[in-house]
Design a protein around this motif. Structure first.
Motif, PDB file in Angstrom:
ATOM      1  N   PRO A 292       0.836  -1.200   0.000  1.00  0.00           N
ATOM      2  CA  PRO A 292       0.000   0.000   0.000  1.00  0.00           C
ATOM      3  C   PRO A 292       0.877   1.260   0.000  1.00  0.00           C
ATOM      4  O   PRO A 292       1.888   1.324   0.710  1.00  0.00           O
ATOM      5  N   ILE A 293       0.510   2.227  -0.829  1.00  0.00           N
ATOM      6  CA  ILE A 293       1.194   3.520  -0.817  1.00  0.00           C
ATOM      7  C   ILE A 293       0.433   4.376   0.190  1.00  0.00           C
ATOM      8  O   ILE A 293      -0.688   4.836  -0.069  1.00  0.00           O
ATOM      9  N   LEU A 294       1.032   4.571   1.349  1.00  0.00           N
ATOM     10  CA  LEU A 294       0.318   5.139   2.494  1.00  0.00           C
ATOM     11  C   LEU A 294       0.316   6.658   2.450  1.00  0.00           C
ATOM     12  O   LEU A 294       1.062   7.351   3.159  1.00  0.00           O
ATOM     13  N   ARG A 295      -0.550   7.186   1.565  1.00  0.00           N
ATOM     14  CA  ARG A 295      -0.799   8.620   1.486  1.00  0.00           C
ATOM     15  C   ARG A 295      -2.304   8.858   1.557  1.00  0.00           C
ATOM     16  O   ARG A 295      -3.089   7.972   1.239  1.00  0.00           O
ATOM     17  N   GLY A 296      -2.702  10.055   1.922  1.00  0.00           N
ATOM     18  CA  GLY A 296      -4.127  10.364   1.966  1.00  0.00           C
ATOM     19  C   GLY A 296      -4.837   9.545   3.037  1.00  0.00           C
ATOM     20  O   GLY A 296      -4.391   9.462   4.187  1.00  0.00           O
ATOM     21  N   ASP A 297      -5.932   8.908   2.630  1.00  0.00           N
ATOM     22  CA  ASP A 297      -6.716   8.083   3.558  1.00  0.00           C
ATOM     23  C   ASP A 297      -6.031   6.727   3.716  1.00  0.00           C
ATOM     24  O   ASP A 297      -6.357   5.750   3.044  1.00  0.00           O
ATOM     25  N   LYS A 298      -5.052   6.663   4.627  1.00  0.00           N
ATOM     26  CA  LYS A 298      -4.245   5.450   4.792  1.00  0.00           C
ATOM     27  C   LYS A 298      -5.110   4.253   5.166  1.00  0.00           C
ATOM     28  O   LYS A 298      -4.900   3.139   4.661  1.00  0.00           O
ATOM     29  N   ALA A 299      -6.055   4.456   6.035  1.00  0.00           N
ATOM     30  CA  ALA A 299      -6.881   3.346   6.503  1.00  0.00           C
ATOM     31  C   ALA A 299      -7.639   2.704   5.354  1.00  0.00           C
ATOM     32  O   ALA A 299      -7.760   1.472   5.270  1.00  0.00           O
ATOM     33  N   ALA A 300      -8.149   3.516   4.435  1.00  0.00           N
ATOM     34  CA  ALA A 300      -8.899   2.987   3.290  1.00  0.00           C
ATOM     35  C   ALA A 300      -7.987   2.190   2.367  1.00  0.00           C
ATOM     36  O   ALA A 300      -8.384   1.138   1.836  1.00  0.00           O
ATOM     37  N   VAL A 301      -6.743   2.671   2.192  1.00  0.00           N
ATOM     38  CA  VAL A 301      -5.789   1.960   1.327  1.00  0.00           C
ATOM     39  C   VAL A 301      -5.423   0.614   1.943  1.00  0.00           C
ATOM     40  O   VAL A 301      -5.396  -0.423   1.267  1.00  0.00           O
ATOM     41  N   VAL A 302      -5.139   0.620   3.244  1.00  0.00           N
ATOM     42  CA  VAL A 302      -4.785  -0.626   3.935  1.00  0.00           C
ATOM     43  C   VAL A 302      -5.950  -1.612   3.896  1.00  0.00           C
ATOM     44  O   VAL A 302      -5.765  -2.813   3.657  1.00  0.00           O
ATOM     45  N   GLU A 303      -7.147  -1.107   4.115  1.00  0.00           N
ATOM     46  CA  GLU A 303      -8.323  -1.968   4.101  1.00  0.00           C
ATOM     47  C   GLU A 303      -8.495  -2.625   2.729  1.00  0.00           C
ATOM     48  O   GLU A 303      -8.771  -3.830   2.632  1.00  0.00           O
ATOM     49  N   LYS A 304      -8.318  -1.845   1.661  1.00  0.00           N
ATOM     50  CA  LYS A 304      -8.457  -2.385   0.309  1.00  0.00           C
ATOM     51  C   LYS A 304      -7.355  -3.399   0.018  1.00  0.00           C
ATOM     52  O   LYS A 304      -7.591  -4.443  -0.607  1.00  0.00           O
ATOM     53  N   ALA A 305      -6.134  -3.107   0.488  1.00  0.00           N
ATOM     54  CA  ALA A 305      -5.011  -4.030   0.269  1.00  0.00           C
ATOM     55  C   ALA A 305      -5.305  -5.383   0.901  1.00  0.00           C
ATOM     56  O   ALA A 305      -5.078  -6.443   0.286  1.00  0.00           O
ATOM     57  N   HIS A 306      -5.817  -5.387   2.113  1.00  0.00           N
ATOM     58  CA  HIS A 306      -6.112  -6.648   2.791  1.00  0.00           C
ATOM     59  C   HIS A 306      -7.290  -7.364   2.133  1.00  0.00           C
ATOM     60  O   HIS A 306      -7.339  -8.609   2.113  1.00  0.00           O
ATOM     61  N   ALA A 307      -8.246  -6.613   1.599  1.00  0.00           N
ATOM     62  CA  ALA A 307      -9.364  -7.237   0.886  1.00  0.00           C
ATOM     63  C   ALA A 307      -8.869  -7.938  -0.377  1.00  0.00           C
ATOM     64  O   ALA A 307      -9.304  -9.056  -0.696  1.00  0.00           O
ATOM     65  N   LEU A 308      -7.957  -7.295  -1.096  1.00  0.00           N
ATOM     66  CA  LEU A 308      -7.384  -7.919  -2.299  1.00  0.00           C
ATOM     67  C   LEU A 308      -6.586  -9.160  -1.922  1.00  0.00           C
ATOM     68  O   LEU A 308      -6.645 -10.186  -2.608  1.00  0.00           O
ATOM     69  N   CYS A 309      -5.834  -9.074  -0.825  1.00  0.00           N
ATOM     70  CA  CYS A 309      -5.045 -10.217  -0.354  1.00  0.00           C
ATOM     71  C   CYS A 309      -5.958 -11.392  -0.018  1.00  0.00           C
ATOM     72  O   CYS A 309      -5.674 -12.542  -0.393  1.00  0.00           O
ATOM     73  N   ALA A 310      -7.056 -11.117   0.668  1.00  0.00           N
ATOM     74  CA  ALA A 310      -7.998 -12.175   1.028  1.00  0.00           C
ATOM     75  C   ALA A 310      -8.609 -12.813  -0.212  1.00  0.00           C
ATOM     76  O   ALA A 310      -8.804 -14.034  -0.262  1.00  0.00           O
ATOM     77  N   ALA A 311      -8.898 -11.998  -1.224  1.00  0.00           N
ATOM     78  CA  ALA A 311      -9.466 -12.531  -2.467  1.00  0.00           C
ATOM     79  C   ALA A 311      -8.465 -13.438  -3.176  1.00  0.00           C
ATOM     80  O   ALA A 311      -8.832 -14.504  -3.701  1.00  0.00           O
ATOM     81  N   LEU A 312      -7.206 -13.052  -3.184  1.00  0.00           N
ATOM     82  CA  LEU A 312      -6.172 -13.889  -3.809  1.00  0.00           C
ATOM     83  C   LEU A 312      -5.984 -15.191  -3.040  1.00  0.00           C
ATOM     84  O   LEU A 312      -5.919 -16.271  -3.627  1.00  0.00           O
TER      85      LEU A 312
END
Length: 481
Positions: A292-312
């Motif tokens: 995750p590139i942790l800029r702006g809304d970091k929490a939203a980026v991290v949340e999306k990263a983990h969702a993609l990881c779970a899908a994979l």
């Protein structure tokens, strides 16, 4: 980090050692000639072990375990075997504070101790075949060692089978060398040449040895696996006979076959580069890293990263997220290139807003945009498959462009540092030994793969490059590890 790695062109040998240690695959032990396999390296071995174990079981084999210590009397029962292994053996002379009545050899290979058991288990043709594999460690007292490639102690598997007929045993030998070929090419993305070893290069105690030979990036050969037809040698040494269907007593026919952690060394030298390890996806315990590139809304980026990881993960693609903040994205990119993670996903706030991410492939460094929609996991899966196939095709093209032919000894010697050399040999051990002494090159394999044999006219008669005597066939020469 990658800056610790010596460039391949500057010093290939040092590049290899630097990479192994920088990627945290293995390290030297305080015990001379031994290594510590670190978690990153052991994860590769676990993937290899799982794939091979499934292939063995699919061909009817089962696992067992035999003792590490072998009585000296067992070792001495097979003359060729002890002669071949004596210089490499470690011997225990004392135990419990007292000198042993009989010396114990630390397992260099297990034919002798296994055949002592087979003698007890086999009485009739009904007890055959026995198809056993062992995952174990062995000790060979190597004088010159190199991490994974040659160490005093290493991990391996060794198959040992017993059969009622020579035909059945020979079928087993060919079956297992082709299992190794399939594993090397489909999992390691490593093209190999299948064939026989010469009499002087065969396994100690074998009638015939088959092998798979691979080319490394420095154009040297590496023996990646062997399968041995043992005939009745060990059965006779241990008086292992069985009653045939007709009621006769006959000695059992045998094979053995094995690969070791040197396959990790082969994997490194076949695919990796100056940035670090390059892993075929099928042998990567972690196929995708999401950064995750942790800029702006970091929490939203991290949340999306983990969702993609779970899908994979849900689709069988092992993935992980590095959302730590102590290191920059650039540091992470370099670190995961060093570790050989096949695919890196870069995900920032703007990417999420556009419903895309950036995927970087480790083998070429190329980047592409992937949609974060329903097709995301399919796209990543397709990318991993393409990386696997591309690594094999790249290694095959490299090998084919570095196979040369020689019709004279001068041409042969000039070509040896350029790759594998195909040339005529008169079939004598004297000529083979002379070539080895003069050039440090050995006959790596007498190819039996029909496509390879046909392409290079391997069975075409000719004249030996060294002796000038008639030759029935060509063979593959190379300098080797």
């Amino acid at each position: 980090m990658a800056e610790k790695i010596t460039p391949r062109e500057a010093d290939y040998s040092q590049w290899y050692i630097d990479l192994v240690r920088s990627a945290k695959l293995a390290d030297y032990s305080d015990v001379r000639g031994c290594m510590v396999i670190r978690p990153n390296g052991y994860a590769i071995w676990e993937k290899m072990q799982a794939a091979l174990d499934a292939m063995f079981k699919a061909t009817g084999h089962v696992n067992a375990y035999f003792p590490l210590f072998i009585p000296e009397s067992y070792i001495r029962k097979e003359a060729d075997h002890i002669e071949g292994f004596a210089p490499e053996c470690a011997v225990v002379t004392h135990g419990g504070g007292e000198e042993l009545a009989e010396k114990l050899y630390v397992r260099p290979t297990s034919e002798t101790v296994i055949w002592a058991s087979y003698k007890k288990w086999i009485q009739s043709y009904r007890d055959l075949p026995i198809l056993i594999n062992q995952w174990a460690n062995v000790v060979r007292w190597e004088m010159r060692t190199r991490l994974f490639l040659r160490t005093a102690e290493f991990l391996w598997q060794e198959g040992h089978t017993a059969h009622a007929t020579p035909e059945e045993a020979r079928e087993e030998v060919l079956r297992m060398i082709n299992v190794y070929k399939t594993f090397a090419e489909e999992y390691m993305a490593l093209p190999v040449i299948v064939g026989k070893k010469t009499e002087s290069e065969k396994f100690a105690g074998a009638v015939e040895t088959y092998c798979i030979e691979a080319m490394m990036q420095d154009r040297k050969a590496l023996q990646a696996g062997t399968s041995h037809y043992l005939g009745q040698n060990f059965a006779k040494a241990f008086d292992c006979q069985f009653q045939t269907k007709e009621g006769r007593l006959e000695y059992v026919w045998a094979t053995s076959w094995g690969v070791s952690t040197r396959l990790i060394g082969a994997l490194i030298m076949a695919h990796s580069d100056d940035k670090g390890l390059v892993l075929p996806p099928r042998l990567a315990s972690r196929q995708v890293v999401i950064v995750p590139i942790l800029r702006g809304d970091k929490a939203a980026v991290v949340e999306k990263a983990h969702a993609l990881c779970a899908a994979l993960d849900a689709t069988g693609i092992p993935s992980f997220v590095d959302d730590s903040e102590q290191n920059s994205p650039g540091w992470k990119f370099a670190e995961y290139e060093l570790q050989g993670i096949p695919v890196r996903i870069e995900l920032g706030p703007r990417d999420i807003a556009s419903n895309v991410c950036v995927a970087a492939r480790r083998d070429t460094g190329e980047k592409q945009q992937l949609s974060l929609g329903e097709s995301f996991t399919e796209a990543v899966s397709a990318l991993l498959s393409d990386i696997q196939d591309s690594l094999y095709c790249r290694a095959l093209a490299f090998r084919e462009s570095n196979i040369l032919e020689a019709d004279s000894y001068d041409e042969f010697r000039k070509n040896l540092d350029k790759g594998f050399v195909i040339a005529h040999w008169d079939g004598t051990e004297e000529t083979e030994a002379r070539i080895k002494e003069e050039t440090r090159a050995t006959i790596r394999v007498i190819p039996e793969d029909p496509a390879f044999v046909e392409r290079y006219s391997m069975n075409e008669p000719g004249t030996c490059i060294r002796s000038g005597e008639p030759s029935k066939r060509k063979v593959v020469f190379a300098k080797a590890y």
